[in-house]
Design a protein around this motif. Structure first.
Motif, PDB file in Angstrom:
ATOM      1  N   PHE A 192      28.470  72.435  30.975  1.00 44.34           N
ATOM      2  CA  PHE A 192      28.734  71.248  30.172  1.00 44.34           C
ATOM      3  C   PHE A 192      27.454  70.437  30.070  1.00 44.34           C
ATOM      4  CE2 PHE A 192      33.131  72.267  31.144  1.00 44.34           C
ATOM      5  CZ  PHE A 192      33.749  71.985  29.934  1.00 44.34           C
ATOM      6  N   LYS A 194      26.005  66.762  28.944  1.00 44.85           N
ATOM      7  CA  LYS A 194      26.547  65.417  28.745  1.00 44.85           C
ATOM      8  C   LYS A 194      25.456  64.365  28.890  1.00 44.85           C
ATOM      9  CE  LYS A 194      29.338  66.276  32.201  1.00 44.85           C
ATOM     10  NZ  LYS A 194      30.400  66.162  33.248  1.00 44.85           N
ATOM     11  N   ILE A 204      29.587  64.864  24.861  1.00 47.83           N
ATOM     12  CA  ILE A 204      29.731  66.008  25.765  1.00 47.83           C
ATOM     13  C   ILE A 204      30.029  67.273  24.966  1.00 47.83           C
ATOM     14  CG2 ILE A 204      31.067  66.996  27.666  1.00 47.83           C
ATOM     15  CD1 ILE A 204      31.573  64.246  28.707  1.00 47.83           C
ATOM     16  N   ARG A 206      30.615  71.676  25.503  1.00 49.80           N
ATOM     17  CA  ARG A 206      30.719  72.869  26.345  1.00 49.80           C
ATOM     18  C   ARG A 206      29.851  73.952  25.719  1.00 49.80           C
ATOM     19  NH1 ARG A 206      35.585  75.983  29.311  1.00 49.80           N
ATOM     20  NH2 ARG A 206      34.835  78.121  29.044  1.00 49.80           N
ATOM     21  N   ALA A 232      30.128  74.618  34.903  1.00 53.56           N
ATOM     22  CA  ALA A 232      31.534  74.349  34.600  1.00 53.56           C
ATOM     23  C   ALA A 232      32.410  74.719  35.787  1.00 53.56           C
ATOM     24  CB  ALA A 232      31.970  75.139  33.374  1.00 53.56           C
TER      25      ALA A 232
END
Length: 373
Positions: A192, A194, A204, A206, A232
């Protein structure tokens, strides 16, 4: 002989601000204002516009809540106000054509602020300089609680478990981009990406394949030049716990736990899942967690609260794996207070309803000393 009536404490609820979380702050503040007992407190709503002006706001004419089709509120007041220091700090109306007009003393500020330039210690520093009591974390813990990278360093130094991560700053990226990319590769996929100092899931992404990384970095940089890339927690449960500061020398109190269960439509607990009606998100309060594990999570929540030297309140977020591992995600020093927010829900499940929760936070703030403590 009738004794003189005691003045009600005046609470200035401050919200809005210049961060990307302006509207979320407004929604939270709307709920807080409704919960404050007008028989016990004199409430003054003070909004900070997106350009940084402090104004009187009227929730009767500007409902601080989600509108039709999820329309987000903003601060729209036009009567400018300022905090004026003196023997007692007061609110003053500032009108260009006239001398400042006092609105009376301020006993405590409830800063319902999310994100930079409000939750990150900047507003708290101003209030400290003014000698005004306020709800929630102090300057240092507010700043650290907003910066996820520094927060994780403090957790690690306190021996608390965190996920593997890499911090990407403009300076390091310019100096050693290849080295940073190699460290990110070592995290594996997915990761992730962010903003280090933003909240409400803004910015954010993925990343499931290497070719997605650059776009994810750019998206995060729209909100903060400092970016966190984190391994993750695949397959882990998302568990949250609320913490309230102990009264006097009393121990801090942990709430019942809550679990967030995200529909497959969402890759993670994003903005829509957090703030829009629960069509794609299940929130279990209290969470179905075995008693021994729940006790360990609560202990870690209090330990994280202490590691950041938080005052007042915090929401502590965890990942819990099938093998029993518990990993800290982050601490929110001013968690959301909307009707969908987890912090009030957890305390309601613990026997503390919303108005009582708000009252306790105000009383904690009124009881603490100003200055260094």
């Amino acid at each position: 002989m009738t004794s003189p009536q005691r003045k009600k404490p005046r609470v200035a609820v401050v919200f809005g601000g210049v961060s990307s979380e302006h509207s979320i702050s407004c929604i939270s503040a709307g709920s807080v204002i409704k919960a404050i007992d007008p028989d016990r407190y004199d409430v003054v709503p003070v909004g900070i516009t997106r350009t940084g002006r402090w104004v009187l706001e009227d929730p009767a004419t500007n409902p601080l809540e989600l509108g039709p089709q999820g329309a987000l509120p903003s601060v729209v007041g036009d009567i400018e106000v300022a905090l004026a220091p003196g023997e007692a700090t007061e609110l003053q109306v500032r009108e260009r054509s006239d001398v400042p007009r006092s609105l009376g003393e301020v006993d405590v500020v409830f800063p319902v602020m999310h994100g930079p330039f409000g939750q990150d210690g900047t507003l708290q520093g101003l209030l400290e300089m003014m000698g005004v009591r306020y709800v929630g974390a102090g300057v240092l813990s507010s700043a650290v609680g907003t910066d996820k990278a520094v927060m994780k360093r403090l957790f690690t130094s306190a021996g608390l478990p965190v996920l593997d991560y890499v911090v990407v700053t403009p300076r390091e990226w310019a100096r050693d981009e290849a080295g940073l990319r190699a460290r990110i590769d070592d995290l594996g996929l997915p990761v992730f990406v962010k903003p280090a100092r933003a909240g409400s899931s803004f910015g954010i992404s993925r990343v499931d394949t290497p070719d997605q990384l650059d776009a994810a970095l750019e998206e995060a940089r729209r909100f903060d030049p400092k970016v966190l890339v984190e391994a993750a927690a695949v397959g882990a449960r998302e568990i949250e716990c609320g913490v309230l500061q102990g009264v006097g020398a009393g121990d801090h109190t942990a709430s019942e736990l809550a679990e967030i269960r995200i529909d497959a439509e969402h890759d993670f607990y994003d903005f829509e899942a957090k703030y829009l009606p629960e069509e794609n998100t299940a929130l279990d309060v209290p969470a179905d967690v075995e008693a021994g594990l729940a006790g360990r999570i609560k202990e870690l929540a209090v330990a994280a609260f202490d590691a950041l030297d938080v005052e007042g309140l915090a929401r502590v977020d965890f990942f819990v794996f099938d093998d029993g591992r518990v990993v800290l995600n982050e601490v929110e020093t001013m968690p959301g207070f909307t009707d969908l927010s987890m912090f009030p829900r957890m305390w309601a499940a613990s026997g503390v309803d919303y108005p009582s929760l708000v009252d306790r936070l105000i009383q904690l703030a009124l009881a603490r000393d100003v200055g260094l403590r």
